[in-house]
Design an enzyme around this catalytic site. Structure first.
Site, PDB file in Angstrom:
ATOM      1  N   CYS A  54       0.829  -1.209   0.000  1.00  0.00           N
ATOM      2  CA  CYS A  54       0.000   0.000   0.000  1.00  0.00           C
ATOM      3  C   CYS A  54       0.859   1.253   0.000  1.00  0.00           C
ATOM      4  CB  CYS A  54      -0.988   0.000   1.158  1.00  0.00           C
ATOM      5  SG  CYS A  54      -0.243   0.015   2.767  1.00  0.00           S
ATOM      6  N   CYS A 131      -3.096  -1.493   8.241  1.00  0.00           N
ATOM      7  CA  CYS A 131      -2.250  -0.311   8.484  1.00  0.00           C
ATOM      8  C   CYS A 131      -1.586  -0.353   9.858  1.00  0.00           C
ATOM      9  CB  CYS A 131      -3.078   0.962   8.347  1.00  0.00           C
ATOM     10  SG  CYS A 131      -3.865   1.107   6.738  1.00  0.00           S
TER      11      CYS A 131
END
Lengths: 326, 398
Positions: A54, A131
């Site tokens: 990402c 994340c």
């Protein structure tokens, strides 16, 4: 797929107030210089970690007291979305006051839980769990730098689902123990695959070395192999029970009994029989047969002869056998 | 102040369009297929709407425009129809498209690949432009269809549709274009460009959501995706949504008139350029794909060191809506393939923010947006590890 999945909402709506607050005003954002570390009486450790998939990246600063191994200050810089910034902020905060060894034990689950407004409500939507993993990884990187060891040496297990921190060994054990058949069942039991979903199968957000679909397939192949081996070993040792046998072994055993006890009797009247199928119908084993020769159409095929065949099989093979002519 | 700069995602319905649609919900509600006066009463307005659609893209009377639910349905119908006509029932097994198409095209092609179809995905260059000569190079005897978008949704880059149309015509290969991002921004003329199939969606040009269309040139087949009644000449079953059709027709008329397109080219472009130029005053910002040959309303900007979703977050706090292809902002967490297609700089895939304007944006809104954007970049770069520690060769790579 279920009702809640049919209309995807804004992922921002699922951020906790803690995430929003730390995204808007991160309290541990910043840098620590050599001079600042010296003033604080500790050693400066700087670690970088990036999530290739990402594109997020984080730099972690620690000031570590070398006598006590305690992290006296911790700051971060982060390139990433709101969740990445908030996770990095809380991660830096959680490190302060801990020894390096204690800090290694901070997982992404701890980071996410620290961001919750309510203990039972996740701080971020499932796909954003990913994340928080970066925050966990950068701690390991910082610790490995401080200790002068490889980062991999700090991880003793192979982690398949990083979001839920589920190891390969745990997955193998749970699948085997509960005879799980689908990825959904694996997720229900372990939470693996419940978050960013990258570990379920290839083609997700992040490429993985190993996927749940493969683990499931491998464990089942292993279970099947073990089952066959057990059946073969038991058969060789003459200890095989009907319920533990493979289908081939069962047919073979029944045929042997039929050849020895039933077929000679039928042959005297010019008849015979064959096994069509065996179906497990717990607790019974239903054996479907077809009469051949003179037995085919004989009136006693559904009464006396049938009773005789079933009795012999019950006695010689397994008491739960039922014989069903077709 | 609220500022909507995400018009490539969807647009607001023009109040005039909404007004035209309103009677068809409660007052003129008959099924257009019914024989009685309630049904027949809808026909004049449907005819008028269809005329607007034909005029909007310069379709000939002999051609068909099939009303669908959206461009996605239209694209699926064309590509899967070709699969049925030319691949399953013929001897052709090859489709050509580009790497930067909308998922409605790429996902359909991926599905067909799983069914044994060969698909060529042509790359774009570093400016996001498709070289038409690539089409010529890749067309072969087995090619059943070329499907290339008219304008790209992320960069606004306009593709050489006229050249591609000529190449396909010469090669005798059917040519489909997804004109979803072109209609209402630039002149779309199917006859001048030798287009055989074209897809569009009303909500991209200030019409309602849930309605779109498929242009089919006379002589080209269209196998229905939806079988059922004989609506749309048997090409698309299902009771026609008259209100939506009327809305789409009028929206097409309003968006494709000479005046409207001139307004896009002058006023909207002027506002876009004002926004873009102000943003480019911020150090280390670039227009991804460059400024040439774009739709007048779109700019895709990379702010070095600023992750796309973070930027959207900060803008949203100040009630500005834009878009990013960054992986972090999407539901499935996959980076936008259009961003990745630029290839040379992985940071672009994560720092691109798309601003797309419409005729409803004002200069005051743009002034406000400029202030908010500058503050957001400043704040996020202060947090950013990427901005602080990576080499600043961002601009030179492009």
């Amino acid at each position: 797929m279920a009702k809640n999945d049919l209309i995807s909402g804004s992922i921002w709506d699922e951020y906790s107030n803690q995430v929003i607050k730390r995204m808007d005003e991160p309290t541990h954002q910043g840098e620590i210089t050599e001079e600042m570390a010296k003033e604080a009486g500790g050693k400066l450790i700087v670690a970088d970690f990036g999530a290739e998939s990402c594109g997020d990246a984080v730099r972690l600063y620690w000031v570590v007291n070398e006598t006590t191994d305690v992290i006296v200050n911790s700051k971060f810089k982060s390139f990433g979305c709101g969740t990445a910034i908030a996770s990095s902020d809380v991660m830096a905060e959680l490190c302060i006051g801990k020894t390096v060894d204690e800090a290694i034990k901070i997982t992404n689950i701890d980071v996410e839980k620290a961001l919750r407004d309510h203990p039972d409500v996740p701080a971020v939507p499932p796909q954003k769990m990913h994340c928080s993993v970066m925050a966990y990884d950068v701690i390991k990187k910082a610790a490995s730098t401080y200790k002068g060891v490889d980062m991999e040496s700090l991880e003793s297990e192979i982690i398949v689902c990083e979001c839920a921190r589920v190891s390969l060994a745990t997955l193998q054990e749970v699948i085997k123990l509960n005879n799980l058949q689908t990825v959904e069942e694996v997720t229900d039991y372990t939470k693996a695959g419940a978050f960013c979903k990258s570990c379920i199968k290839p083609g997700g957000h992040e490429a993985k070395d190993i996927y749940l679909v493969d683990i499931l397939k491998d464990v089942h192949a292993e279970m099947e192999h073990d089952k066959l081996k057990q059946a073969a070993d038991a058969s060789a040792a003459g200890q095989s029970s009907f319920d533990k046998m493979t289908i081939v072994q069962r047919i073979k055993l029944i045929d042997e009994v039929l050849d020895g006890e039933i077929r000679p009797m039928l042959a005297m009247d010019g008849g015979n029989m064959e096994i069509i199928d065996i179906k497990e119908n717990t607790p019974h084993y239903d054996i479907y047969i077809r009469y051949l020769g003179a037995c085919n159409g004989c009136a006693s095929g559904d009464t006396g002869t049938l009773y005789a065949i079933e009795s012999v099989l019950k006695q010689k093979v397994d008491e739960n056998i039922r014989v069903l002519p077709i | 102040m609220e500022v909507y700069l995400d018009n490539n995602a969807t647009t607001k319905v023009d109040p005039e369009v909404f007004k035209a649609m309103e009677p068809f919900f409660c007052h003129i509600y008959g099924n257009p297929n019914s024989l009685h006066k309630f049904g027949a009463g809808t026909h004049p307005k449907m005819v008028e709407a269809l005329n607007y659609l034909y005029e909007g893209i310069n379709a000939a009377d002999a051609d068909d425009i099939i009303i669908t639910a959206n461009a996605t349905e239209s694209i699926n119908t064309v590509i899967k129809g070709i699969w049925i006509d030319k691949i399953l029932n013929g001897n052709k097994n090859h489709i050509i498209t580009s790497e930067v198409e909308h998922p409605a095209v790429t996902a359909t092609c991926r599905f067909l690949e799983s069914q044994g179809v060969n698909v060529t995905y042509l790359p774009v260059d570093e400016n996001g432009t498709l070289d038409a000569s690539l089409i010529k190079e890749h067309i072969k005897e087995e090619t059943a269809l070329v499907s290339i978008m008219w304008a790209n949704n992320e960069t606004g880059k306009i593709f050489p549709i006229k050249e591609i149309g000529a190449i396909c015509k010469e090669a005798g290969v059917a040519f489909h274009t997804d004109a979803t991002q072109a209609i209402g921004k630039i002149r779309v003329d199917v006859q001048a460009c030798n287009v055989n199939y074209l897809s569009f969606s009303a909500h991209k040009f200030h019409g309602p959501k849930g309605v779109g269309g498929t242009y089919v040139q006379k002589g080209f087949e269209l196998t229905p995706l939806l079988h059922g009644g004989e609506q749309m000449g048997g090409h698309r079953a299902g009771t026609v949504d008259v209100a939506s059709m009327v809305g789409m027709g009028l929206a097409m008329k309003l968006a494709t008139s000479e005046i409207a397109l001139a307004y896009e080219e002058n006023h909207v472009k002027k506002l876009r350029d004002k926004l873009e130029n102000a943003i480019l005053e911020i150090p280390e910002t670039i227009v991804i794909g460059g400024k040439e040959n774009r739709t007048p309303n779109t700019t895709l900007i990379s702010f070095r060191g600023v992750e796309g979703e973070s930027m959207l977050w900060d803008m949203n706090q100040k009630t500005i809506g834009a878009s990013t292809g960054s992986a972090c902002a999407s539901e499935d967490l996959e980076a936008n393939p259009v961003m990745n297609a630029f290839g040379s700089d992985s940071e672009l895939a994560h720092t691109g923010v798309r601003f797309s304007l419409s005729r409803f944006n004002t200069e005051e809104e743009i002034d406000y947006a400029i202030t908010v954007i500058k503050n957001a970049v400043n704040r996020l770069r202060n947090i950013s590890s990427s901005y602080a520690y990576t080499p600043k060769d961002h601009v030179s790579q492009l």
